[in-house]
Design a protein around this motif. Structure first.
Motif, PDB file in Angstrom:
ATOM      1  N   ALA A 198       9.258 -52.841  87.193  1.00 52.39           N
ATOM      2  CA  ALA A 198      10.469 -52.422  87.911  1.00 52.39           C
ATOM      3  C   ALA A 198      11.744 -52.604  87.090  1.00 52.39           C
ATOM      4  N   LEU A 199      11.645 -53.176  85.902  1.00 56.30           N
ATOM      5  CA  LEU A 199      12.837 -53.443  85.092  1.00 56.30           C
ATOM      6  C   LEU A 199      13.524 -52.156  84.639  1.00 56.30           C
ATOM      7  N   SER A 200      14.853 -52.169  84.659  1.00 61.17           N
ATOM      8  CA  SER A 200      15.661 -51.119  84.037  1.00 61.17           C
ATOM      9  C   SER A 200      16.605 -51.819  83.057  1.00 61.17           C
ATOM     10  N   ALA A 251      15.368 -53.405  69.469  1.00 56.42           N
ATOM     11  CA  ALA A 251      14.721 -52.387  68.642  1.00 56.42           C
ATOM     12  C   ALA A 251      14.083 -51.312  69.506  1.00 56.42           C
ATOM     13  N   TYR A 252      13.486 -51.733  70.616  1.00 57.08           N
ATOM     14  CA  TYR A 252      12.830 -50.791  71.533  1.00 57.08           C
ATOM     15  C   TYR A 252      13.855 -49.876  72.194  1.00 57.08           C
ATOM     16  N   LYS A 253      15.038 -50.399  72.487  1.00 56.44           N
ATOM     17  CA  LYS A 253      16.053 -49.613  73.172  1.00 56.44           C
ATOM     18  C   LYS A 253      16.498 -48.416  72.331  1.00 56.44           C
ATOM     19  N   LYS A 254      16.474 -48.558  71.009  1.00 59.45           N
ATOM     20  CA  LYS A 254      16.887 -47.476  70.118  1.00 59.45           C
ATOM     21  C   LYS A 254      15.939 -46.280  70.200  1.00 59.45           C
ATOM     22  N   GLU A 255      14.668 -46.549  70.502  1.00 61.20           N
ATOM     23  CA  GLU A 255      13.695 -45.455  70.569  1.00 61.20           C
ATOM     24  C   GLU A 255      13.327 -45.081  72.002  1.00 61.20           C
ATOM     25  N   TRP A 256      13.901 -45.800  72.961  1.00 60.28           N
ATOM     26  CA  TRP A 256      13.605 -45.550  74.380  1.00 60.28           C
ATOM     27  C   TRP A 256      14.122 -44.190  74.809  1.00 60.28           C
ATOM     28  N   ARG A 257      13.350 -43.504  75.636  1.00 60.28           N
ATOM     29  CA  ARG A 257      13.749 -42.206  76.169  1.00 60.28           C
ATOM     30  C   ARG A 257      13.965 -42.305  77.671  1.00 60.28           C
ATOM     31  N   GLU A 258      14.956 -41.584  78.133  1.00 62.01           N
ATOM     32  CA  GLU A 258      15.235 -41.591  79.569  1.00 62.01           C
ATOM     33  C   GLU A 258      14.047 -41.037  80.346  1.00 62.01           C
ATOM     34  N   ASN A 259      13.873 -41.541  81.556  1.00 63.11           N
ATOM     35  CA  ASN A 259      12.804 -41.058  82.426  1.00 63.11           C
ATOM     36  C   ASN A 259      13.343 -40.909  83.838  1.00 63.11           C
ATOM     37  N   TYR A 260      12.604 -40.190  84.648  1.00 63.25           N
ATOM     38  CA  TYR A 260      13.035 -39.896  86.019  1.00 63.25           C
ATOM     39  C   TYR A 260      13.360 -41.162  86.796  1.00 63.25           C
ATOM     40  N   ASN A 262      14.259 -44.079  85.475  1.00 58.81           N
ATOM     41  CA  ASN A 262      15.207 -44.933  84.757  1.00 58.81           C
ATOM     42  C   ASN A 262      14.640 -46.338  84.544  1.00 58.81           C
ATOM     43  N   LEU A 263      13.338 -46.396  84.305  1.00 54.83           N
ATOM     44  CA  LEU A 263      12.670 -47.680  84.106  1.00 54.83           C
ATOM     45  C   LEU A 263      12.584 -48.026  82.623  1.00 54.83           C
ATOM     46  N   LEU A 264      12.535 -49.315  82.363  1.00 57.85           N
ATOM     47  CA  LEU A 264      12.430 -49.803  80.991  1.00 57.85           C
ATOM     48  C   LEU A 264      11.122 -49.361  80.347  1.00 57.85           C
ATOM     49  N   VAL A 265      10.038 -49.458  81.097  1.00 55.43           N
ATOM     50  CA  VAL A 265       8.728 -49.028  80.611  1.00 55.43           C
ATOM     51  C   VAL A 265       8.144 -48.019  81.596  1.00 55.43           C
ATOM     52  N   ILE A 266       7.375 -47.104  81.082  1.00 60.32           N
ATOM     53  CA  ILE A 266       6.811 -46.033  81.899  1.00 60.32           C
ATOM     54  C   ILE A 266       5.369 -45.813  81.474  1.00 60.32           C
TER      55      ILE A 266
END
Length: 357
Positions: A198-200, A251-260, A262-266
């Motif tokens: 559930a993290l964003s 480091a992960y945030k730089k490669e993270w892509r938005e998702n429907y 808006n969760l940290l992990v998908i």
């Protein structure tokens, strides 16, 4: 009342407590009077049951809708739905009044043979107890059959956990999988799986070096994915981020892509990370690392690691989001923010000593 019936027979009938009017045809008034007397005596003893042939499945639907959903959390209703749907196959179409204690006992035996934990069978027993108790109150059955069912015995849970060295290897083995970030977060914070899913980014405070646990996510068969507050007040907490975890997330945030969501992990298919995906990928990680653990076992491993490092039980409970089981400690000993920092620092240091991450 007794009335003449065709063929020189008689019909006996009476008004029942549920508003119905049961009746039966007899050869003579003597037999009709005996039946009527027995039925009325049963009502006086409180042994009356409705003659409505409601099936178990129909009663489950009514019971959940009328008596459970208005009074408990959505997640609890979903749990009831799942347990009753999965484990009541042989009795679903049976009239409620024809179900015997042996039928229930047979369900328990089947669950046990299928390898289900005793805690799950006990939970099932508790749910059925409430279901049949209400059925008895509604006069759908003559007696509460659950009073004649043997409750499954409690057994100590078989909880697997990893040594610090194994946990470090497990983390390394998660690299490149959909669980890489969730595994890192779990190992450095001991958060629950639903809390991690559930993290964003709003929950990650890089400036204050905190992870704010304010919600959890679950899959509901009626409403789909649902994000809700944690179950208890103690589950809402701010967890200090170890520098190693903070660097990983940056480091992960730089490669993270938005998702429907808006969760940290998908999950791999663009949906929130659920239990099935976690279970499948944990198997892959276990094969790589030579370990044998489920995702929740990471949380147990961290707790064990902290306990063996002489971190106080109250501080560990605060990190895990538990209300302390010892009432005195819960009420009079309060973990300080500094203590929470020590717990996360300890996790990071032990893992760092076990393997260069």
């Amino acid at each position: 009342s007794i009335f003449p019936h065709k063929g020189n027979k008689v019909r006996a009938t009476y008004y029942a407590p549920d508003g119905s009017r049961p009746s039966q045809v007899f050869e003579d008034e003597v037999a009709a009077d005996a039946w009527l007397t027995a039925e009325l005596a049963a009502i006086d003893r409180g042994d009356f049951s409705s003659k409505t042939k409601i099936t178990f499945r129909e009663w489950v639907s009514d019971w959940l809708t009328i008596y459970i959903e208005p009074n408990v959390r959505t997640r609890t209703v979903e749990e009831y739905h799942q347990i009753l749907r999965r484990h009541t196959g042989p009795i679903k179409q049976k009239p409620l009044s024809e179900i015997l204690p042996a039928d229930i006992q047979s369900l328990y035996a089947t669950m046990s043979r299928n390898g289900l934990e005793n805690s799950t069978i006990q939970r099932f027993h508790t749910i059925l107890h409430g279901l049949f108790k209400q059925a008895r109150a509604n006069n759908y059955i003559k007696r509460d059959i659950m009073s004649l069912v043997t409750r499954p015995k409690s057994k100590a849970p078989n909880i697997s956990f990893l040594t610090p060295e194994e946990l470090a290897l497990f983390i390394q083995s998660s690299e490149g999988t959909p669980l890489e970030i969730p595994v890192w977060i779990a190992a450095y914070t001991a958060m629950r799986p639903g809390e991690i899913s559930a993290l964003s980014w709003d929950d990650i405070d890089f400036k204050k070096k905190l992870i704010k646990v304010r919600k959890t996510i679950s899959l509901n068969i009626t409403s789909g994915w649902t994000i809700t507050p944690p179950k208890t007040a103690s589950s809402e907490r701010d967890i200090p981020m170890h520098p190693v975890l903070q660097a990983k997330l940056l480091a992960y945030k730089k490669e993270w892509r938005e998702n429907y969501w808006n969760l940290l992990v998908i999950g791999p298919h663009g949906r929130p990370l659920g239990s099935s995906t976690r279970s499948n990928w944990v198997k892959v990680i276990n094969e790589r690392a030579g370990t044998n653990i489920n995702f929740y076992g990471i949380r147990h491993s961290v707790a064990s690691l902290l306990a063996s490092s002489n971190v106080g039980g109250n501080d560990i409970a605060a990190l895990l989001g538990h209300s302390n089981s010892v009432i005195t400690m819960k009420r009079y000993i309060h973990p300080q923010k500094k203590a929470l920092s020590i717990t996360t620092e300890t996790v990071g240091n032990v893992l760092k000593n076990s393997s260069q991450l």
